[in-house]
Design a protein around this motif. Structure first.
Motif, PDB file in Angstrom:
ATOM      1  N   LEU A   1      37.460  40.521  36.484  1.00 28.86           N
ATOM      2  CA  LEU A   1      37.459  39.114  36.905  1.00 28.86           C
ATOM      3  C   LEU A   1      35.822  38.262  36.833  1.00 28.86           C
ATOM      4  N   ALA A   2      35.262  39.115  37.858  1.00 29.31           N
ATOM      5  CA  ALA A   2      34.112  38.796  37.661  1.00 29.31           C
ATOM      6  C   ALA A   2      33.464  39.081  37.217  1.00 29.31           C
TER       7      ALA A   2
ATOM      8  N   GLN B   1      45.186  31.698  30.851  1.00 29.20           N
ATOM      9  CA  GLN B   1      44.073  31.042  31.894  1.00 29.20           C
ATOM     10  C   GLN B   1      45.299  29.953  33.294  1.00 29.20           C
ATOM     11  N   ASP B   2      46.427  29.517  32.460  1.00 29.35           N
ATOM     12  CA  ASP B   2      47.319  29.287  33.599  1.00 29.35           C
ATOM     13  C   ASP B   2      47.881  31.034  35.096  1.00 29.35           C
ATOM     14  N   PHE B   3      47.536  31.815  34.475  1.00 24.56           N
ATOM     15  CA  PHE B   3      48.257  32.413  35.309  1.00 24.56           C
ATOM     16  C   PHE B   3      46.541  33.388  36.796  1.00 24.56           C
ATOM     17  N   LEU B   4      46.043  32.354  35.774  1.00 27.38           N
ATOM     18  CA  LEU B   4      44.321  33.619  36.510  1.00 27.38           C
ATOM     19  C   LEU B   4      44.705  33.029  38.407  1.00 27.38           C
ATOM     20  N   PRO B   5      45.043  32.045  38.318  1.00 25.90           N
ATOM     21  CA  PRO B   5      44.656  32.027  40.046  1.00 25.90           C
ATOM     22  C   PRO B   5      46.142  32.511  40.737  1.00 25.90           C
ATOM     23  N   LEU B   6      47.311  32.478  40.084  1.00 25.91           N
ATOM     24  CA  LEU B   6      48.330  33.450  40.804  1.00 25.91           C
ATOM     25  C   LEU B   6      48.115  34.976  40.820  1.00 25.91           C
TER      26      LEU B   6
ATOM     27  N   VAL C   1      47.589  59.965  38.277  1.00 25.59           N
ATOM     28  CA  VAL C   1      48.515  58.791  36.789  1.00 25.59           C
ATOM     29  C   VAL C   1      48.178  57.400  37.522  1.00 25.59           C
ATOM     30  N   ALA C   2      48.079  57.101  38.965  1.00 28.29           N
ATOM     31  CA  ALA C   2      47.857  56.613  39.370  1.00 28.29           C
ATOM     32  C   ALA C   2      46.893  55.346  39.497  1.00 28.29           C
ATOM     33  N   ALA C   3      45.767  56.233  39.354  1.00 27.91           N
ATOM     34  CA  ALA C   3      44.633  55.166  38.758  1.00 27.91           C
ATOM     35  C   ALA C   3      44.598  55.250  36.598  1.00 27.91           C
ATOM     36  N   VAL C   4      44.805  55.964  35.926  1.00 28.11           N
ATOM     37  CA  VAL C   4      45.518  55.236  35.083  1.00 28.11           C
ATOM     38  C   VAL C   4      46.318  54.498  34.799  1.00 28.11           C
ATOM     39  N   VAL C   5      47.837  54.011  35.365  1.00 28.14           N
ATOM     40  CA  VAL C   5      48.033  53.085  35.485  1.00 28.14           C
ATOM     41  C   VAL C   5      47.585  51.703  35.735  1.00 28.14           C
ATOM     42  N   THR C   6      47.012  52.023  37.359  1.00 28.94           N
ATOM     43  CA  THR C   6      46.245  51.040  37.851  1.00 28.94           C
ATOM     44  C   THR C   6      44.958  50.186  36.643  1.00 28.94           C
ATOM     45  N   ILE C   7      44.260  50.863  35.762  1.00 30.26           N
ATOM     46  CA  ILE C   7      43.316  50.461  35.716  1.00 30.26           C
ATOM     47  C   ILE C   7      44.247  49.864  33.904  1.00 30.26           C
ATOM     48  N   SER C   8      44.938  50.483  33.642  1.00 31.77           N
ATOM     49  CA  SER C   8      45.444  49.630  32.681  1.00 31.77           C
ATOM     50  C   SER C   8      45.926  48.436  33.031  1.00 31.77           C
ATOM     51  N   LEU C   9      46.286  48.132  33.681  1.00 30.66           N
ATOM     52  CA  LEU C   9      47.095  47.034  34.411  1.00 30.66           C
ATOM     53  C   LEU C   9      46.081  46.523  35.215  1.00 30.66           C
ATOM     54  N   GLY C  10      45.573  46.665  35.549  1.00 30.86           N
ATOM     55  CA  GLY C  10      44.568  45.816  36.311  1.00 30.86           C
ATOM     56  C   GLY C  10      43.736  45.322  35.584  1.00 30.86           C
ATOM     57  N   VAL C  11      42.623  45.833  34.195  1.00 29.19           N
ATOM     58  CA  VAL C  11      41.702  45.675  33.218  1.00 29.19           C
ATOM     59  C   VAL C  11      42.924  44.513  32.334  1.00 29.19           C
ATOM     60  N   GLY C  12      43.732  45.801  31.634  1.00 30.51           N
ATOM     61  CA  GLY C  12      44.762  44.911  30.781  1.00 30.51           C
ATOM     62  C   GLY C  12      45.137  42.879  31.633  1.00 30.51           C
ATOM     63  N   ALA C  13      45.437  43.294  33.018  1.00 29.66           N
ATOM     64  CA  ALA C  13      45.328  41.481  33.474  1.00 29.66           C
ATOM     65  C   ALA C  13      44.615  40.479  33.501  1.00 29.66           C
TER      66      ALA C  13
END
Lengths: 260, 398
Positions: free
Chosen positions: A149-150, A96-101, A74-86
């Motif tokens: 990001l990378a 673009q403005d949000f990139l550094p933050l 569950v943690a992985a599914v949420v993290t992956i969708s959040l992380g890759v989405g962000a």
């Protein structure tokens, strides 16, 4: 077909086969442990000769394993969708403005020790499985965001321009060009995140989330080494199995990228 | 290198585009101020507090003041310029400084002086505003192109003000009451925590560097060592602490010399061994890559200038590798601060004691008393070592 082409194909198939060998081996070992531990009285008695009960029996191991996998999953599914989405959102022009933050936020997430997050989540979410999922999410976010990001930033600008020039819409460029090219790097991030979290999830046992950390905690409290070993063994094997599955996936991805 | 240095820092909005980040941060903050509970009031230590919203906690003037500050932050971001960003930074700092005074007002309104056990808890809204203010400072630092040391200074000042307020006037705050009840223990625990972390990190820095140097010399060692260290990381920290109990207890019982030195099954020895074992992987990995990544051209230039091997290592390779090496120390230390908390389970002391005792007694203020300093410690080390690495980078700050 030329003979050397045939040979290349055969060797590619061979690599693909051996790539799945390790997941199979580790998985089998894991299964043997789950089934075998309750019958291995003799071995554990040898480790803890003075204790009457050496096999953790409060909950069967397959149930604990199932809960452990569920929490990490569950943690992985949420993290992956959040992380890759962000990661995708902040590499678009609008975000673009949000990139550094966002990158700062993700690295901040790994600065927060999981124990502290767990402790702070308990007053809000109560005892049980929820706080450990939150702690794992925060902890696992950095590798995924960083690699997304990378990966996306490494895609050659000329390729993107060419794709636009052929008439692909920005969405098509993302799905058909950027994501496939960034996939190996993103997958590596997911691998790190999930593998770390399999070990970290054991901490959940301290706040009443029942999983493979249970035998470990029970062993520490009762000073029963056999319990600790059983818990640690199954968790380590689970981590190795999952890690080798990711390894195989990465190999396959690399092969597909290099063959096309 | 930290990720941020690799990213392009956006230029100051030349055409005066609104800064979407700060505006959304202030919108979220405003929603948190009005939507979440600001403080909670409990008659004693165990009972769950009753949550109080902003207008009742600060009164209408206070609530309006907070909202105005947040709106000012958002409107300053609407037309960004250097002056506006500095003003926004001022607003955020003002907001942070006002926070403890808000708690004083709330305790004046809400705490009945007749009830000696009554206590004020900090609510969700407070935490969210605090967290978003920190994000705001990070964002403003990037926009203004300030060094990493700046936020450390600003936050140390703010922290000092908070500490003074808590010390002098905030006697009703749950956290302060919890601290006053066991201040000696608390200071002892912090000292213990810091000693454990610094010992483990220093040992692993020395061992890690040696191992990395050996790996560069003997290629075969590299594969074996990395495989072993990677495997160690898959064992949960909890289990590693537990697994060391029995062998060390046996050693202490059977080898009198070791027992005299202080080796025992529970306490510091297993904690230190496990901490070092965990710290080695990030340390070795970073040291190894740091030393390997130095550009061969630079090294060749150094040889061409007539440096011999040892000179080349000390004067060229090591200084160039130092920032990445420090990054390894940073990761290791932050990780060790968290792991030491777990070590409390096997009787090593430290701040984790409060967390696990508090969880056991369902006294959440006590959990907070253990968890908050761990968090602050981790953030401090992170910021401090990050700033150091930045300062040491050859050629100065990018």
């Amino acid at each position: 077909m030329k003979p050397d082409v045939k040979r290349v194909i055969r060797s590619t198939q061979a690599t693909a086969m051996t790539a799945w060998l390790w997941p199979f081996l580790w998985g089998t070992l894991l299964a043997i442990c789950i089934v075998g531990i309750p019958h291995a009285q003799g071995i554990f008695q040898w480790i803890e000769p003075d204790v009457r009960q050496v096999i953790y029996q409060r909950t069967p191991f397959y149930v604990l394993l199932e809960r452990h996998v569920l929490v990490v999953g569950v943690a992985a599914v949420v993290t992956i969708s959040l992380g890759v989405g962000a990661g995708i959102a902040v590499t678009r022009r609008k975000g673009q403005d949000f990139l550094p933050l966002v990158s700062q936020l993700a690295s901040l997430g790994q600065t927060f020790p999981p124990v502290a997050v767990l402790a702070l989540a308990v007053p809000v979410l109560g005892f049980g499985t929820l706080p450990i999922i939150v702690a794992l999410m925060l902890y696992g976010l950095l590798p995924i965001v960083r690699n997304t990001l990378a990966g996306l930033q490494d895609v050659d600008k000329d390729i993107k321009t060419a794709a636009r020039a052929v008439g692909l819409t920005p969405l098509q460029v993302l799905y058909q060009v950027e994501l496939p090219l960034a996939a190996p790097v993103i997958l590596a991030g997911i691998r790190t995140s999930v593998t770390i979290n399999i070990a970290t999830a054991a901490l959940g046992a301290t706040v009443g989330a029942s999983n493979l950390g249970d035998p470990i905690i029970a062993g520490i409290i009762n000073n029963n080494m056999a319990y600790v070993i059983q818990g640690a063994l199954v968790i380590a094997l689970l981590a190795l199995t999952v890690d080798s599955v990711f390894d195989a996936l990465q190999t396959r991805l690399r092969l597909r990228l290099s063959s096309s | 290198m930290s990720l941020l240095d690799a990213l392009p820092t956006p230029r100051l909005g030349r055409g005066g585009y609104p800064n979407a980040v700060l505006i959304s941060l202030s919108v979220v903050m405003l929603a948190a101020v009005w939507g979440l509970d600001t403080v909670s009031v409990a008659p004693n230590r165990i009972v769950q507090g009753e949550s109080v919203h902003v207008q009742n906690a600060f009164g209408w003037p206070g609530a309006l003041l907070v909202s105005l500050l947040v709106i000012a932050l958002g409107s300053l971001a609407y037309q960004p310029s250097r002056i506006h960003y500095w003003a926004a930074l001022g607003v955020v700092v003002l907001l942070l400084v006002l926070m403890p005074f808000g708690l004083m007002v709330a305790s004046h309104f809400l705490i009945d002086p007749e009830l000696p056990q009554a206590r004020l808890g900090i609510g969700g809204g407070y935490w969210v505003v605090l967290f978003i203010s920190l994000l705001g400072i990070v964002e403003l630092r990037l926009r203004l192109g300030l060094k990493r040391l700046w936020p450390v200074f600003i936050l140390s000042g703010v922290g000092l003000i908070w500490w003074l307020c808590a010390w002098l006037w905030l006697k009703d705050l749950a956290l302060v009451q919890e601290f006053k009840a066991r201040d000696h223990q608390f200071i002892q625990a912090i000292r213990q925590h810091i000693i454990l972390v610094s010992t483990a990190v220093s040992v692993s820095v020395v061992m890690g560097t040696l191992l990395a140097l050996l790996m560069r010399r003997f290629a075969r060692l590299q594969k074996v060592a990395f495989a072993l260290l990677n495997f160690l990381q898959t064992i949960p920290s909890l289990a590693l602490f537990g697994l060391l109990l029995a062998p060390l207890a046996w050693l202490a019982a059977n080898v009198p010399f070791l027992a005299k030195v202080g080796v025992s099954g529970i306490g510091n020895t297993p904690a230190l061994i496990a901490l070092v074992a965990y710290s080695l992987l990030p340390m070795v990995r970073n040291t190894y890559t740091a030393l390997e990544e130095v550009s061969p051209d630079t090294l060749e230039a150094a040889s061409a200038m007539g440096m011999h091997r040892i000179q080349r290592f000390w004067q060229v390779r090591l200084p160039l590798a130092l920032p990445v090496l420090l990054e390894g120390v940073r990761i290791t230390t932050v990780q060790a601060i968290g792991l030491t908390a777990v070590a409390a389970l096997i009787g090593a002391g430290g701040l984790g004691t409060f967390i696990f005792q508090g969880l056991g007694q369902a006294a959440m203020d006590m959990v907070l008393l253990g968890a908050l300093p761990i968090l602050i410690l981790a953030l401090l080390v992170d910021a401090g070592l990050g700033a150091l690495a930045e300062a040491l980078r050859p050629g100065g700050v990018q």
